[in-house]
Design a protein around this motif. Sequence first.
Motif, PDB file in Angstrom:
ATOM      1  N   UNK A 115       0.858  -1.178  -0.208  1.00 36.87           N
ATOM      2  CA  UNK A 115      -0.027   0.157   0.112  1.00 36.87           C
ATOM      3  C   UNK A 115       0.868   1.419   0.038  1.00 36.87           C
ATOM      4  N   UNK A 116       2.065   1.230   0.655  1.00 38.94           N
ATOM      5  CA  UNK A 116       2.855   2.425   0.708  1.00 38.94           C
ATOM      6  C   UNK A 116       3.224   2.817  -0.913  1.00 38.94           C
ATOM      7  N   UNK A 117       3.485   2.038  -1.664  1.00 40.97           N
ATOM      8  CA  UNK A 117       4.023   2.421  -3.054  1.00 40.97           C
ATOM      9  C   UNK A 117       2.886   2.844  -4.179  1.00 40.97           C
ATOM     10  N   UNK A 118       1.622   2.767  -3.704  1.00 44.90           N
ATOM     11  CA  UNK A 118       0.809   3.099  -4.930  1.00 44.90           C
ATOM     12  C   UNK A 118       0.750   4.620  -5.277  1.00 44.90           C
ATOM     13  N   UNK A 170       0.793  15.061 -18.812  1.00 48.07           N
ATOM     14  CA  UNK A 170       1.500  16.235 -19.477  1.00 48.07           C
ATOM     15  C   UNK A 170       2.450  15.810 -20.756  1.00 48.07           C
ATOM     16  N   UNK A 171       2.967  14.633 -20.751  1.00 41.13           N
ATOM     17  CA  UNK A 171       3.955  14.222 -21.809  1.00 41.13           C
ATOM     18  C   UNK A 171       3.459  13.289 -22.725  1.00 41.13           C
ATOM     19  N   UNK A 172       2.580  12.519 -22.613  1.00 36.50           N
ATOM     20  CA  UNK A 172       1.765  11.645 -23.459  1.00 36.50           C
ATOM     21  C   UNK A 172       0.454  11.735 -23.875  1.00 36.50           C
ATOM     22  N   UNK A 173      -0.197  12.952 -23.338  1.00 38.77           N
ATOM     23  CA  UNK A 173      -1.631  13.310 -24.023  1.00 38.77           C
ATOM     24  C   UNK A 173      -2.351  12.253 -23.438  1.00 38.77           C
ATOM     25  N   UNK A 174      -2.204  11.595 -22.199  1.00 35.70           N
ATOM     26  CA  UNK A 174      -3.200  10.851 -21.856  1.00 35.70           C
ATOM     27  C   UNK A 174      -4.646  11.081 -21.509  1.00 35.70           C
ATOM     28  N   UNK A 175      -5.515  10.332 -21.895  1.00 34.27           N
ATOM     29  CA  UNK A 175      -6.870  10.672 -21.668  1.00 34.27           C
ATOM     30  C   UNK A 175      -7.540  10.393 -20.297  1.00 34.27           C
ATOM     31  N   UNK A 176      -7.177   9.494 -19.868  1.00 31.92           N
ATOM     32  CA  UNK A 176      -7.702   8.752 -18.501  1.00 31.92           C
ATOM     33  C   UNK A 176      -6.708   7.997 -17.860  1.00 31.92           C
ATOM     34  N   UNK A 177      -6.576   7.718 -16.623  1.00 36.75           N
ATOM     35  CA  UNK A 177      -5.661   7.103 -15.501  1.00 36.75           C
ATOM     36  C   UNK A 177      -6.760   6.195 -14.995  1.00 36.75           C
ATOM     37  N   UNK A 178      -6.357   4.644 -14.721  1.00 34.10           N
ATOM     38  CA  UNK A 178      -7.065   3.793 -14.360  1.00 34.10           C
ATOM     39  C   UNK A 178      -6.485   2.878 -13.288  1.00 34.10           C
ATOM     40  N   UNK A 179      -6.537   3.002 -12.087  1.00 32.13           N
ATOM     41  CA  UNK A 179      -5.918   2.352 -11.193  1.00 32.13           C
ATOM     42  C   UNK A 179      -6.805   1.035 -10.667  1.00 32.13           C
ATOM     43  N   UNK A 180      -6.279  -0.100 -11.070  1.00 32.05           N
ATOM     44  CA  UNK A 180      -6.783  -1.216 -10.543  1.00 32.05           C
ATOM     45  C   UNK A 180      -6.093  -2.041  -9.179  1.00 32.05           C
ATOM     46  N   UNK A 181      -6.935  -2.059  -8.132  1.00 34.84           N
ATOM     47  CA  UNK A 181      -6.505  -2.582  -6.975  1.00 34.84           C
ATOM     48  C   UNK A 181      -7.525  -3.576  -6.349  1.00 34.84           C
ATOM     49  N   UNK A 182      -7.220  -4.519  -5.548  1.00 38.51           N
ATOM     50  CA  UNK A 182      -8.132  -5.465  -4.939  1.00 38.51           C
ATOM     51  C   UNK A 182      -8.718  -4.695  -3.802  1.00 38.51           C
ATOM     52  N   UNK A 215       3.936 -12.125   6.220  1.00 36.29           N
ATOM     53  CA  UNK A 215       3.427 -11.957   4.933  1.00 36.29           C
ATOM     54  C   UNK A 215       2.661 -10.370   4.977  1.00 36.29           C
ATOM     55  N   UNK A 216       3.467  -9.608   4.165  1.00 35.49           N
ATOM     56  CA  UNK A 216       2.998  -8.198   4.265  1.00 35.49           C
ATOM     57  C   UNK A 216       1.657  -7.869   3.575  1.00 35.49           C
ATOM     58  N   UNK A 217       1.056  -6.750   4.018  1.00 33.36           N
ATOM     59  CA  UNK A 217      -0.353  -6.599   3.362  1.00 33.36           C
ATOM     60  C   UNK A 217      -0.054  -6.012   2.080  1.00 33.36           C
ATOM     61  N   UNK A 218      -1.155  -5.583   1.417  1.00 33.46           N
ATOM     62  CA  UNK A 218      -1.303  -4.920   0.046  1.00 33.46           C
ATOM     63  C   UNK A 218      -2.208  -3.874  -0.150  1.00 33.46           C
ATOM     64  N   UNK A 219      -2.100  -3.245  -1.199  1.00 33.07           N
ATOM     65  CA  UNK A 219      -3.115  -2.174  -1.418  1.00 33.07           C
ATOM     66  C   UNK A 219      -4.514  -2.580  -1.507  1.00 33.07           C
ATOM     67  N   UNK A 220      -5.577  -1.606  -1.225  1.00 35.61           N
ATOM     68  CA  UNK A 220      -6.918  -2.091  -1.377  1.00 35.61           C
ATOM     69  C   UNK A 220      -7.642  -0.982  -1.902  1.00 35.61           C
ATOM     70  N   UNK A 221      -8.675  -1.278  -2.667  1.00 33.42           N
ATOM     71  CA  UNK A 221      -9.637  -0.359  -3.141  1.00 33.42           C
ATOM     72  C   UNK A 221      -9.986   0.655  -2.118  1.00 33.42           C
ATOM     73  N   UNK A 222     -10.604   0.124  -1.083  1.00 27.37           N
ATOM     74  CA  UNK A 222     -10.973   0.991  -0.088  1.00 27.37           C
ATOM     75  C   UNK A 222      -9.914   2.153   0.477  1.00 27.37           C
TER      76      UNK A 222
END
Length: 288
Positions: free
Chosen positions: A199-202, A214-226, A254-261
């Motif tokens: 979770x600390x790296x997201x 800014x540099x690639x004219x992205x239209x949308x960013x989408x983050x998928x996480x459990x 066993x370290x935790x991970x990122x979550x949608x919440x």
Amino acid sequence: MKFLHPVGASTFKYGVTIPVEAQSERMRAIDKGGKVPVTILIGTEEPVVAEIRRLNNKPGHLQFRYENKAQERLRQYLLGVFSSQTGGSLLEVEEVAPFTFLFKPILNNATPCLQISDMLLHRLDKKEAKGFAEIDQIGATLAAVEYDAGFNQSDYNGRINEGLVGQGWNREQRVVNELGLKCDFEKNGIWVEVEFGNARSYYQDYVKFMLAKKYRNARLGLLLCPTTSFAALLCELGRQRARENAVGERSPVYSGMMSYEKAARELPYLGFMFEMPIVVAGVGVGGS
């Protein structure tokens, strides 16, 4: 509070362990040796009164316990529903009211698959989101990935990668040629990060989206996480494998991970920095 429990012999005998990641503040307040009564809802049958108990062992495991004669109906219900379908089956546990929990079986013969369980939109409304065919492609890719009790994060990442690349998505795309930062996937200006990591790296994922804008004219960013329930399941299965492979008496970690919440809770505070549409999607498990 919601989590997924991998069904095993102990599910039918005495109870269900509540993953640390899924425990609410009320649950964490239960001291070792302490217990509280709970109501469990099962299908169309009458509710069953059981208890949540903090075991008096070193880890202080927190469990639903229903091994007494008064809860025999719950044990028989679970045994009857799952029968011989224990391997790969899941029990979804959701708190629907304070200390009232719904037990919902997800049988392995229903072919549990990944799915987008929830979605949060930033600078984008639902009608606009439906205009992105790429979001539907991501949903279809997830639906083609079956749940497997032997899989870890890397396994699911691999299946998602295979599905998206097969639909023409570009993989490991640099957001700026002069920098080493890469996004997991890109197609038609839609940049995607699959965050099953710590979770600390997201937060770096958002930096990538802003640079891509800014540099690639992205239209949308989408983050998928459990979702928290799926993340807790992966962590619990990981801890089980770590215990099985542990050498000596040292407890495996066993370290935790990122979550949608977590992302959904924090985006309102971070959103002022983002001048582009962002979608945060929660990946869960559901039966077909």
